[in-house]
Design a protein around this motif. Sequence first.
Motif, PDB file in Angstrom:
ATOM      1  N   ARG A  42     -18.446  65.491  45.356  1.00 40.37           N
ATOM      2  CA  ARG A  42     -17.046  65.481  44.893  1.00 40.37           C
ATOM      3  C   ARG A  42     -16.182  66.400  45.753  1.00 40.37           C
ATOM      4  NH1 ARG A  42     -15.940  63.445  39.882  1.00 40.37           N
ATOM      5  NH2 ARG A  42     -17.707  62.814  38.576  1.00 40.37           N
ATOM      6  N   ALA A  43     -16.740  67.562  46.099  1.00 38.06           N
ATOM      7  CA  ALA A  43     -15.986  68.533  46.904  1.00 38.06           C
ATOM      8  C   ALA A  43     -15.706  67.962  48.296  1.00 38.06           C
ATOM      9  CB  ALA A  43     -16.774  69.835  47.013  1.00 38.06           C
ATOM     10  N   ARG A  45     -15.568  64.822  49.184  1.00 34.30           N
ATOM     11  CA  ARG A  45     -14.600  63.721  49.078  1.00 34.30           C
ATOM     12  C   ARG A  45     -13.179  64.262  48.881  1.00 34.30           C
ATOM     13  NH1 ARG A  45     -17.853  59.233  45.376  1.00 34.30           N
ATOM     14  NH2 ARG A  45     -19.274  58.559  47.010  1.00 34.30           N
ATOM     15  N   LYS A  46     -13.096  65.362  48.158  1.00 32.13           N
ATOM     16  CA  LYS A  46     -11.781  66.001  47.963  1.00 32.13           C
ATOM     17  C   LYS A  46     -11.183  66.438  49.285  1.00 32.13           C
ATOM     18  CE  LYS A  46     -10.165  68.441  44.045  1.00 32.13           C
ATOM     19  NZ  LYS A  46     -10.308  69.434  42.977  1.00 32.13           N
ATOM     20  N   LEU A  47     -12.085  66.751  50.227  1.00 28.30           N
ATOM     21  CA  LEU A  47     -11.639  67.174  51.554  1.00 28.30           C
ATOM     22  C   LEU A  47     -11.502  65.962  52.493  1.00 28.30           C
ATOM     23  CD1 LEU A  47     -13.980  70.297  51.878  1.00 28.30           C
ATOM     24  CD2 LEU A  47     -11.530  70.325  51.350  1.00 28.30           C
ATOM     25  N   ASP A  48     -11.423  64.753  51.871  1.00 26.23           N
ATOM     26  CA  ASP A  48     -11.247  63.507  52.625  1.00 26.23           C
ATOM     27  C   ASP A  48     -12.405  63.155  53.538  1.00 26.23           C
ATOM     28  OD1 ASP A  48      -8.872  62.637  51.529  1.00 26.23           O
ATOM     29  OD2 ASP A  48      -7.704  64.007  52.805  1.00 26.23           O
ATOM     30  N   VAL A 141     -12.803  75.085  48.437  1.00 24.42           N
ATOM     31  CA  VAL A 141     -12.539  73.846  47.704  1.00 24.42           C
ATOM     32  C   VAL A 141     -11.842  74.206  46.398  1.00 24.42           C
ATOM     33  CG1 VAL A 141     -13.639  71.933  46.466  1.00 24.42           C
ATOM     34  CG2 VAL A 141     -14.574  72.712  48.645  1.00 24.42           C
ATOM     35  N   GLU A 142     -10.872  73.403  46.018  1.00 27.34           N
ATOM     36  CA  GLU A 142     -10.209  73.639  44.741  1.00 27.34           C
ATOM     37  C   GLU A 142     -11.093  73.064  43.630  1.00 27.34           C
ATOM     38  OE1 GLU A 142      -6.151  72.329  42.795  1.00 27.34           O
ATOM     39  OE2 GLU A 142      -5.973  72.601  44.981  1.00 27.34           O
ATOM     40  N   ASP A 144     -12.247  71.637  39.978  1.00 19.61           N
ATOM     41  CA  ASP A 144     -11.607  70.872  38.912  1.00 19.61           C
ATOM     42  C   ASP A 144     -12.631  70.666  37.805  1.00 19.61           C
ATOM     43  OD1 ASP A 144     -13.319  68.720  39.595  1.00 19.61           O
ATOM     44  OD2 ASP A 144     -11.896  68.035  41.105  1.00 19.61           O
ATOM     45  N   ASP A 146     -14.354  68.131  36.817  1.00 19.60           N
ATOM     46  CA  ASP A 146     -15.545  67.344  37.143  1.00 19.60           C
ATOM     47  C   ASP A 146     -16.546  68.150  37.977  1.00 19.60           C
ATOM     48  OD1 ASP A 146     -14.652  65.014  35.817  1.00 19.60           O
ATOM     49  OD2 ASP A 146     -13.319  64.579  37.500  1.00 19.60           O
ATOM     50  N   ILE A 147     -16.044  68.866  38.955  1.00 24.41           N
ATOM     51  CA  ILE A 147     -16.926  69.727  39.752  1.00 24.41           C
ATOM     52  C   ILE A 147     -17.547  70.783  38.839  1.00 24.41           C
ATOM     53  CG2 ILE A 147     -16.950  71.521  41.558  1.00 24.41           C
ATOM     54  CD1 ILE A 147     -14.928  69.825  43.127  1.00 24.41           C
TER      55      ILE A 147
END
Length: 320
Positions: A42-43, A45-48, A141-142, A144, A146-147
Amino acid sequence: MTNNITPLKDIASELLQKDNYLILTHRHPDGDTLGSAFALCRALRKLDKNARVVCSDVIPDSFDFLYDKMDEIIFEPDYIISVDIANPQLLGEKYEHLADRIDICIDHHHSNNVVASLRYVDGDTAANCEIIYDLLKLMEVEFDKDIAACLYTGISTDTGCFKFSNTTPRSHKIAAELMEYGFDLEKINYRMFEEKTVSRVLLESLIMKNMEYHFFGRCCVAKVLRNELEKTGAKEDELDGLTGLPRQIKGVEVGVLIREQVDSGCRISVRTKAPTDASEICANFGGGGHVRAAGCTIDLPIDEAKEELLKVIAKVLGED
Ligand SMILES: [Mn+2]
């Protein structure tokens, strides 16, 4: 080569460089390997970046909140990462072939012998998810909800809901911070520690019926035969939550669960009370794990496997 330790901050900066990541979890997946993998996925993917998680075995339904149902993007990984995997055998049949292609290994087992160019192993950490927590902080990483839910799942399951001896003040502090993100704590705790299927209850009664005592009640062994398991309608993975049952008994210092495998041989789970070392017992059979919880496989029929195991336990308990 297997002893090299890479500072976590170097792994963090490496992860920010590349774009495509394949994350490997161990066979018979548990909350910590899955929580680690999906938090990291997830982290990333958050960073694209492209990231996906794979496992040799089917992921039990009870963990379905860890990931989103999304189409899996197919990509060629720049890096292959293993999480909570102590040795290459634990990759399982489907992913064993990647054993010598692992680039980054992140784990919390003292016995870790995974070969990787970047390796971070801290055997004093209660859960691998605590290391992933640090890694994501270093990657800035921000977080959230889910993380946070993924990380909480790993920490709570590997500490037995903060009850095992491996639990530290830090485990609680991280969990407390994760709670701030507002995931459904009650749901996760119910799923991980309370919910039982009908087949599971039948399985528990089967294990209790099959318990036998050795060495004046200091060791309890429960056998699970294949045909008896089938009668309960329970799935193999449901046994994972029951490995601690023999140790619950007063006076038992070593609790053992022996499962007859489909093809041949047996899977053994050993749980101990202080000061007995479970990983020492399992090391005799090429297995490993932690001080209070370890496992191995013995390629013998179930009664012979039990006898071999009892010889080792006799020595450890000084009853030989
Ligand atoms: Mn773990």
